[in-house]
Design a protein around this motif. Sequence first.
Motif, short mmCIF file in Angstrom:
data_model
loop_
_atom_site.label_atom_id
_atom_site.label_comp_id
_atom_site.label_asym_id
_atom_site.label_seq_id
_atom_site.Cartn_x
_atom_site.Cartn_y
_atom_site.Cartn_z
N THR A 165 -17.91 -2.78 -0.47
CA THR A 165 -17.06 -1.88 -1.25
C THR A 165 -16.42 -0.85 -0.33
OG1 THR A 165 -18.60 -2.11 -3.11
CG2 THR A 165 -16.99 -0.33 -3.23
N PHE A 166 -17.20 -0.31 0.58
CA PHE A 166 -16.70 0.71 1.51
C PHE A 166 -15.56 0.16 2.35
CE2 PHE A 166 -16.52 3.19 5.36
CZ PHE A 166 -16.81 4.48 4.97
N PHE A 167 -15.69 -1.08 2.84
CA PHE A 167 -14.72 -1.65 3.77
C PHE A 167 -13.53 -2.33 3.08
CE2 PHE A 167 -18.62 -2.26 6.62
CZ PHE A 167 -18.46 -1.00 7.20
N THR A 168 -13.76 -3.00 1.95
CA THR A 168 -12.70 -3.83 1.35
C THR A 168 -12.42 -3.56 -0.13
OG1 THR A 168 -14.19 -5.62 0.62
CG2 THR A 168 -13.40 -5.71 2.90
N ALA A 169 -13.20 -2.66 -0.77
CA ALA A 169 -13.09 -2.41 -2.22
C ALA A 169 -13.25 -3.70 -3.00
CB ALA A 169 -11.76 -1.74 -2.56
N ASN A 170 -13.99 -4.65 -2.41
CA ASN A 170 -14.25 -5.97 -3.02
C ASN A 170 -12.96 -6.72 -3.37
OD1 ASN A 170 -16.66 -4.00 -4.47
ND2 ASN A 170 -17.27 -5.69 -3.12
N LYS A 171 -11.86 -6.33 -2.67
CA LYS A 171 -10.55 -6.99 -2.86
C LYS A 171 -10.13 -7.06 -4.33
CE LYS A 171 -10.41 -9.72 1.39
NZ LYS A 171 -9.27 -9.00 1.97
N GLN A 172 -10.29 -5.96 -5.03
CA GLN A 172 -9.94 -5.91 -6.45
C GLN A 172 -8.96 -4.78 -6.78
OE1 GLN A 172 -10.95 -8.15 -8.88
NE2 GLN A 172 -11.71 -9.25 -7.08
N SER A 173 -8.27 -4.23 -5.78
CA SER A 173 -7.38 -3.09 -6.02
C SER A 173 -6.04 -3.53 -6.62
CB SER A 173 -7.11 -2.34 -4.72
OG SER A 173 -8.31 -1.89 -4.13
N PRO A 174 -5.58 -2.89 -7.71
CA PRO A 174 -4.25 -3.20 -8.25
C PRO A 174 -3.17 -2.78 -7.26
CG PRO A 174 -5.59 -1.93 -9.82
CD PRO A 174 -6.30 -1.88 -8.50
N TRP A 175 -2.15 -3.64 -7.08
CA TRP A 175 -1.14 -3.37 -6.06
C TRP A 175 -0.40 -2.06 -6.31
CZ3 TRP A 175 3.93 -2.57 -7.21
CH2 TRP A 175 4.39 -3.03 -8.45
N TRP A 176 -0.12 -1.74 -7.57
CA TRP A 176 0.66 -0.54 -7.87
C TRP A 176 -0.12 0.74 -7.54
CZ3 TRP A 176 -1.98 2.29 -11.46
CH2 TRP A 176 -2.88 1.60 -12.28
N LEU A 177 -1.45 0.67 -7.68
CA LEU A 177 -2.29 1.82 -7.33
C LEU A 177 -2.30 2.02 -5.82
CD1 LEU A 177 -4.08 3.76 -9.03
CD2 LEU A 177 -6.04 2.40 -8.33
N VAL A 178 -2.38 0.92 -5.09
CA VAL A 178 -2.34 0.99 -3.62
C VAL A 178 -0.99 1.54 -3.14
CG1 VAL A 178 -2.47 -0.33 -1.48
CG2 VAL A 178 -3.97 -0.91 -3.40
N ALA A 179 0.11 1.06 -3.76
CA ALA A 179 1.45 1.47 -3.34
C ALA A 179 1.65 2.96 -3.55
CB ALA A 179 2.50 0.69 -4.12
N PHE A 180 1.23 3.47 -4.69
CA PHE A 180 1.42 4.89 -4.98
C PHE A 180 0.56 5.74 -4.05
CE2 PHE A 180 0.90 8.79 -7.60
CZ PHE A 180 2.25 9.09 -7.78
N GLY A 181 -0.68 5.35 -3.83
CA GLY A 181 -1.56 6.10 -2.96
C GLY A 181 -1.12 6.09 -1.51
N MET A 182 -0.48 4.99 -1.08
CA MET A 182 -0.01 4.89 0.31
C MET A 182 1.07 5.91 0.63
SD MET A 182 0.06 0.85 1.33
CE MET A 182 1.11 1.19 2.75
N ILE A 183 1.80 6.38 -0.39
CA ILE A 183 2.83 7.39 -0.15
C ILE A 183 2.19 8.64 0.42
CG2 ILE A 183 4.56 8.87 -1.25
CD1 ILE A 183 4.86 6.64 -3.38
#
Length: 481
Positions: free
Chosen positions: A32-50
């Motif tokens: 979970t620490f390293f990969t978040a179990n590869k379950q992250s929604p793309w839109w959440l990742v995109a917004f957070g990356m800003i």
Amino acid sequence: MSTGLAFGILAVYFLLLIVVAHFTSKGADTNTFFTANKQSPWWLVAFGMIGTSISGVTFISVPGDVGKVSLSYYQIILGNLVGYFVIATVLLPLYYKLNLISIYTYLEKRFGFWSYKTGSAFFLLARTLGSAARLFLAVQVLQLAIFDNWHVPFAVSALVTISLIWVYTYKGGVKTIIVTDTLQTFFLLTALALTIILINDKLGLSFSGMISTIQESKYSKMFFFDDFSYKHHFVKDFISGAFIAIVMTGLDQDLMQKNLTCKNIGEAQKNMFWFCCTFAIVTLMFIALGALLYIYADKIGFAIPTKTDQLYPMLALGGHFGTVAAITFLLGITAATYASSDSALTALTTAFCIDFMHIEKFEESQRTKIKHYVHIGFSALFFVVIMIFYAFSEQSIVSAVFNIAGYTYGPLLGLFSFGLFTKTPVKDKLVPYLCVASPILTYIIDSNSQAWLNGYQFGFEKLLVNGAITFIGLWLLRKPE
């Protein structure tokens, strides 16, 4: 704004982050620490990356730099968009195909053990220096807003700031970061929009009036085509911007770790597309804010500080735009810097655990312990580097960050480029020596460019020189067929 109010706002803010961390880290293990179990929604990742990409450098240093280079920073951003396209179409498919956790594992598959270790080591160096420089900005603001009034030493402010990051990232890692960065991006964008509105109100400008005022000001020039020897000539900044995006996002474990938590390559590419579009708009707002700050300062006769990074904090926290502006600024700079620094701390921990500790070989209980100590170690290293910046830094932090990138990411650019565009094997054991020599040669060339190259000044394109030296060196180190 009173010191007590500032402290109360930040206390509530960090309490919110800790609550989020508590819920997102339930049942978390090292995967979970390293990969978040590869379950992250793309839109959440995109917004957070800003928020991760913008950081305190964009929030403070980019507006402050407008007084020196007008709006030319946007030339780099336009180049960034080309770099993001390369990341989405070339690098992300490669990383997903190889199912990587640390992206530097690719270098071992392509070249060998020593190239792999060298690539990861240069990332650790680059990210530690770059992220500490960004975090240094936030500590300066907290010192100005709170700790100076309480006569608290800068070192204590830095220690408190880093400790807060450690508290909410140590367990959930990247899974927690994706959620907290989304929250922090919201605060950052809210602060940016409100500050622009409040400055316009002080200047008596409508939206169209703001645009025309900026266009008519001495800070309005965005594109520089005249003198190619000038370090911010359009071609230099545009090309540099493309490669800066490739190395500081595509070859950076921090930003790629978030992308690799998406469910599949399609969602990761969708994330990159929406991220780069939003990023271009938000950065345009930041340089417009910079022009407005200087226009306002000129109007009221405000003395521009020697360190232009201090202009925005001094005006916002000095009550020029009201209490609301001071509150939003404090939240914005804190959110911007923490969104960048917390993910960097997680990425550094990941890269070191995977690339140097080979954590996958251990049982889960031992993996947790190793990860825990590495996380603490990088937190301590952040503190040391921040104190070095405090003692010696004189230039704007945005310039410092890109200068650091030019020297530390160049070998990564050369390694990945040679790996992707050739199939030639190299003498792996000699690669570390080459990657150390390349930044040194780049520094020598940069220091003597005006004398050797008829007045030519290197800007951020020193990254390309560094990468090219590494690429040529790898060709010279190729194994005989």
